[in-house]
Design a protein around this motif. Structure first.
Motif, PDB file in Angstrom:
ATOM      1  N   ALA A  56       0.834  -1.212   0.000  1.00  0.00           N
ATOM      2  CA  ALA A  56       0.000   0.000   0.000  1.00  0.00           C
ATOM      3  C   ALA A  56       0.864   1.254   0.000  1.00  0.00           C
ATOM      4  O   ALA A  56       0.544   2.239  -0.692  1.00  0.00           O
ATOM      5  N   ILE A  57       1.956   1.227   0.747  1.00  0.00           N
ATOM      6  CA  ILE A  57       2.857   2.385   0.791  1.00  0.00           C
ATOM      7  C   ILE A  57       3.579   2.536  -0.545  1.00  0.00           C
ATOM      8  O   ILE A  57       3.718   3.648  -1.076  1.00  0.00           O
ATOM      9  N   GLY A 117     -10.393 -13.859 -17.518  1.00  0.00           N
ATOM     10  CA  GLY A 117     -10.594 -12.471 -17.106  1.00  0.00           C
ATOM     11  C   GLY A 117     -11.595 -11.732 -17.987  1.00  0.00           C
ATOM     12  O   GLY A 117     -11.738 -12.053 -19.167  1.00  0.00           O
ATOM     13  N   GLU A 118     -12.268 -10.748 -17.401  1.00  0.00           N
ATOM     14  CA  GLU A 118     -13.186  -9.880 -18.170  1.00  0.00           C
ATOM     15  C   GLU A 118     -12.388  -8.742 -18.779  1.00  0.00           C
ATOM     16  O   GLU A 118     -11.766  -7.957 -18.050  1.00  0.00           O
ATOM     17  N   VAL A 119     -12.434  -8.626 -20.074  1.00  0.00           N
ATOM     18  CA  VAL A 119     -11.558  -7.716 -20.796  1.00  0.00           C
ATOM     19  C   VAL A 119     -11.620  -6.263 -20.290  1.00  0.00           C
ATOM     20  O   VAL A 119     -10.593  -5.587 -20.194  1.00  0.00           O
ATOM     21  N   GLU A 120     -12.807  -5.799 -19.925  1.00  0.00           N
ATOM     22  CA  GLU A 120     -12.948  -4.405 -19.488  1.00  0.00           C
ATOM     23  C   GLU A 120     -12.041  -4.069 -18.298  1.00  0.00           C
ATOM     24  O   GLU A 120     -11.539  -2.958 -18.175  1.00  0.00           O
ATOM     25  N   LYS A 121     -11.865  -5.055 -17.422  1.00  0.00           N
ATOM     26  CA  LYS A 121     -11.066  -4.811 -16.213  1.00  0.00           C
ATOM     27  C   LYS A 121      -9.586  -4.587 -16.511  1.00  0.00           C
ATOM     28  O   LYS A 121      -8.871  -3.992 -15.709  1.00  0.00           O
ATOM     29  N   ALA A 122      -9.125  -5.121 -17.640  1.00  0.00           N
ATOM     30  CA  ALA A 122      -7.683  -5.065 -17.936  1.00  0.00           C
ATOM     31  C   ALA A 122      -7.328  -3.981 -18.951  1.00  0.00           C
ATOM     32  O   ALA A 122      -6.153  -3.809 -19.294  1.00  0.00           O
ATOM     33  N   PHE A 174      -7.290  -2.713  -8.786  1.00  0.00           N
ATOM     34  CA  PHE A 174      -6.825  -4.073  -8.469  1.00  0.00           C
ATOM     35  C   PHE A 174      -6.151  -4.022  -7.094  1.00  0.00           C
ATOM     36  O   PHE A 174      -5.782  -2.939  -6.634  1.00  0.00           O
ATOM     37  N   PRO A 175      -5.979  -5.164  -6.445  1.00  0.00           N
ATOM     38  CA  PRO A 175      -5.278  -5.156  -5.155  1.00  0.00           C
ATOM     39  C   PRO A 175      -3.862  -4.579  -5.299  1.00  0.00           C
ATOM     40  O   PRO A 175      -3.245  -4.712  -6.361  1.00  0.00           O
ATOM     41  N   ASP A 176      -3.368  -3.962  -4.221  1.00  0.00           N
ATOM     42  CA  ASP A 176      -2.044  -3.337  -4.261  1.00  0.00           C
ATOM     43  C   ASP A 176      -0.950  -4.310  -4.696  1.00  0.00           C
ATOM     44  O   ASP A 176      -0.032  -3.941  -5.424  1.00  0.00           O
ATOM     45  N   ALA A 177      -1.045  -5.555  -4.242  1.00  0.00           N
ATOM     46  CA  ALA A 177       0.000  -6.536  -4.571  1.00  0.00           C
ATOM     47  C   ALA A 177       0.102  -6.733  -6.088  1.00  0.00           C
ATOM     48  O   ALA A 177       1.202  -6.841  -6.638  1.00  0.00           O
ATOM     49  N   ILE A 178      -1.037  -6.753  -6.760  1.00  0.00           N
ATOM     50  CA  ILE A 178      -1.039  -6.914  -8.223  1.00  0.00           C
ATOM     51  C   ILE A 178      -0.487  -5.666  -8.897  1.00  0.00           C
ATOM     52  O   ILE A 178       0.308  -5.745  -9.844  1.00  0.00           O
ATOM     53  N   ILE A 223      -0.300 -11.722 -14.731  1.00  0.00           N
ATOM     54  CA  ILE A 223      -0.339 -11.129 -13.382  1.00  0.00           C
ATOM     55  C   ILE A 223      -1.771 -10.738 -13.020  1.00  0.00           C
ATOM     56  O   ILE A 223      -2.255 -11.020 -11.918  1.00  0.00           O
ATOM     57  N   LEU A 224      -2.441 -10.103 -13.962  1.00  0.00           N
ATOM     58  CA  LEU A 224      -3.823  -9.655 -13.702  1.00  0.00           C
ATOM     59  C   LEU A 224      -4.751 -10.837 -13.447  1.00  0.00           C
ATOM     60  O   LEU A 224      -5.674 -10.764 -12.641  1.00  0.00           O
ATOM     61  N   ALA A 225      -4.494 -11.962 -14.143  1.00  0.00           N
ATOM     62  CA  ALA A 225      -5.350 -13.144 -13.988  1.00  0.00           C
ATOM     63  C   ALA A 225      -4.874 -14.056 -12.858  1.00  0.00           C
ATOM     64  O   ALA A 225      -5.506 -15.083 -12.591  1.00  0.00           O
ATOM     65  N   GLU A 226      -3.773 -13.668 -12.222  1.00  0.00           N
ATOM     66  CA  GLU A 226      -3.213 -14.449 -11.110  1.00  0.00           C
ATOM     67  C   GLU A 226      -3.023 -15.925 -11.471  1.00  0.00           C
ATOM     68  O   GLU A 226      -3.497 -16.826 -10.761  1.00  0.00           O
ATOM     69  N   VAL A 227      -2.301 -16.168 -12.547  1.00  0.00           N
ATOM     70  CA  VAL A 227      -2.053 -17.553 -12.992  1.00  0.00           C
ATOM     71  C   VAL A 227      -1.024 -18.226 -12.076  1.00  0.00           C
ATOM     72  O   VAL A 227      -0.335 -17.560 -11.306  1.00  0.00           O
TER      73      VAL A 227
END
Lengths: 292, 292
Positions: free
Chosen positions: A133-134, B61-66, B130-134, B192-196
């Motif tokens: 987050a940071i 994945g849904e294309v709009e999100k990426a 998207f989550p910070d980690a991604i 990465i976006l699809a978390e494979v």
């Protein structure tokens, strides 16, 4: 610790960190690293990383933890100087008392070394040992303050203003974007890393804005008053480039007064923070009352 | 959906997304946005964002999100073209069938528009939903593949190789960095976006590397075989710049064989993925067997 000693220590730590982040090594793209190191190492006031570190320390942070993030700020600053010095931009042959990168290497290498330093700064931030987050907040702050609504926006307005008269309001807007935004981001970096409260962050932003403004006015003043061997640029490149500056618009004395007024506002902002802000107070003094 | 229709739809979505991310607006730095839009909109194969989207879709994945993340890849690609076309680099007066940015605007604006697009790409990634980690993983992937050990490293090696003979191994290294790295990053983006899984990611990287290589060989082939109105560049700028290419080193026929071999390796990598990878299979075909 005395302030002079503080600055010496931090500058040395930043220099060492930059040297480690972009090391000399035998790789097929070695010339890129050499070019980046030529501009990055062994010079500069390190104002931006020092402001980031000092803010972090003001809120109890351990300086070692913030060094890499602070170094990323210096990389962005250095890339902007490299591109700004190019013949198609400000066309400055000297920087920090030595030939500009495009003179010491060549124009193509200068374009690419600048691109590299900008890219590297984000790579460094993404790989810090801080919570995600940071890291995301730092990357968001850096990119927004150095993009269209920040440093690069200021550069293009500056370029467009060359050779034509502009008014004080427009000049202030240019500098708020071109120089102020990254100085503000530096102080924000310390705030984000130290996870300060939103009230404290607001006060720090106000501090950063006014220090940035005062700093730029002093830059314009030094452009006409400082000798080359100290300032590291040929005298009055602004005049040669027919640029409007605080000095050309206000006159030298009025420009000096405006710088001091902005410094006073910066110090007022510090008073809103219930902490010992003596270090930031002293740093703002130095940034504005400097001779080089 | 037929592949031609798929490409048309995705290109249109990417175009709309780019148009929204860098909108036309009345701001004091408007010329910067105009310059960026000149190069960014209305052209290009959109290969990198389409590969990112197709990979994302392959894993459900849904294309709009990426779309925004994919658009960031196109911005980095476009910035590299703008800087690469500069007189101090490849000195190309045409790009995608119209004057290069530095010819349509001026060199200073071209340098800054490139800087802006690079900066903006990271700003976009830091602000995704998207989550910070991604987000951190995307930023790390993009910066590492487009920096010294990637695209910019390739550019500087390419610049250094102009006018002198290099061997095939060195040429492959240049292109693996200069072109391959960002194509690989594009496929990584989808992953990465699809978390494979890590095995799937490894296979996708292998796919990306080989598609990237094949793509560059075809680029060299088209530099000598395609007419300007299709390819959008004057004929054989590589020859004018005295560049070693796959064609100059291997001859046209051998270069074509090498492209097909790399394509075959890319397809083999896809077989390791226990999914319907038909879309990526077809896209790699198109990227390599293209006429422009």
């Amino acid at each position: 610790m005395q302030l002079a000693q503080y600055l010496k220590n931090r500058s040395q730590q930043i220099e060492e960190c930059l040297d480690q982040l972009i090391p000399e090594k035998k790789v097929p793209y070695q010339i890129l690293l050499n070019a980046a190191r030529y501009s990055l190492l062994g010079g500069g006031k390190r104002l931006r990383p020092i402001f980031a570190l000092a803010t972090f320390e003001t809120f109890g942070g351990e300086v070692e933890k913030a060094l890499a993030a602070a170094a990323a700020l210096e990389m962005v600053h250095t890339y902007s100087l490299i591109h700004d010095d190019l013949p198609c931009m400000d066309d400055d042959d000297f920087r920090r008392g030595k030939p500009s990168l495009h003179k010491a290497f060549n124009e193509g290498s200068a374009v690419l070394a600048g691109d590299f330093l900008l890219t590297k700064s984000f790579e460094i931030l993404a790989n810090l040992s801080f919570p995600d987050a940071i890291k995301v907040e730092l990357i968001s702050a850096l990119s927004s303050h150095s993009g269209d609504h920040g440093m690069i926006g200021g550069q293009i307005m500056d370029l467009a203003a060359e050779g034509r008269e502009i008014d004080l309001k427009h000049l202030q807007l240019i500098h708020q974007f071109k120089t102020g935004a990254l100085i503000k981001a530096s102080i924000l970096f310390g705030a984000i890393l130290a996870e300060v409260s939103s009230d404290e962050k607001k006060a720090l932003e106000e501090f950063g804005e006014n220090v940035g403004l005062a700093f730029q006015i002093v830059d314009d003043i030094l452009d006409v008053t400082a000798p080359q061997d100290k300032h590291g640029k040929k005298i009055s490149s602004d005049k040669i480039n027919q640029k409007s500056t605080y000095v050309t618009l206000l006159g030298l004395e009025h420009a000096k007064i405006l710088a001091q007024e902005s410094l006073a506002k910066a110090k007022d902002a510090l008073k809103k923070i219930p902490r010992d802000t003596g270090l930031l107070f002293e740093l703002s003094n130095i940034a504005v009352n400097r001779q080089i």
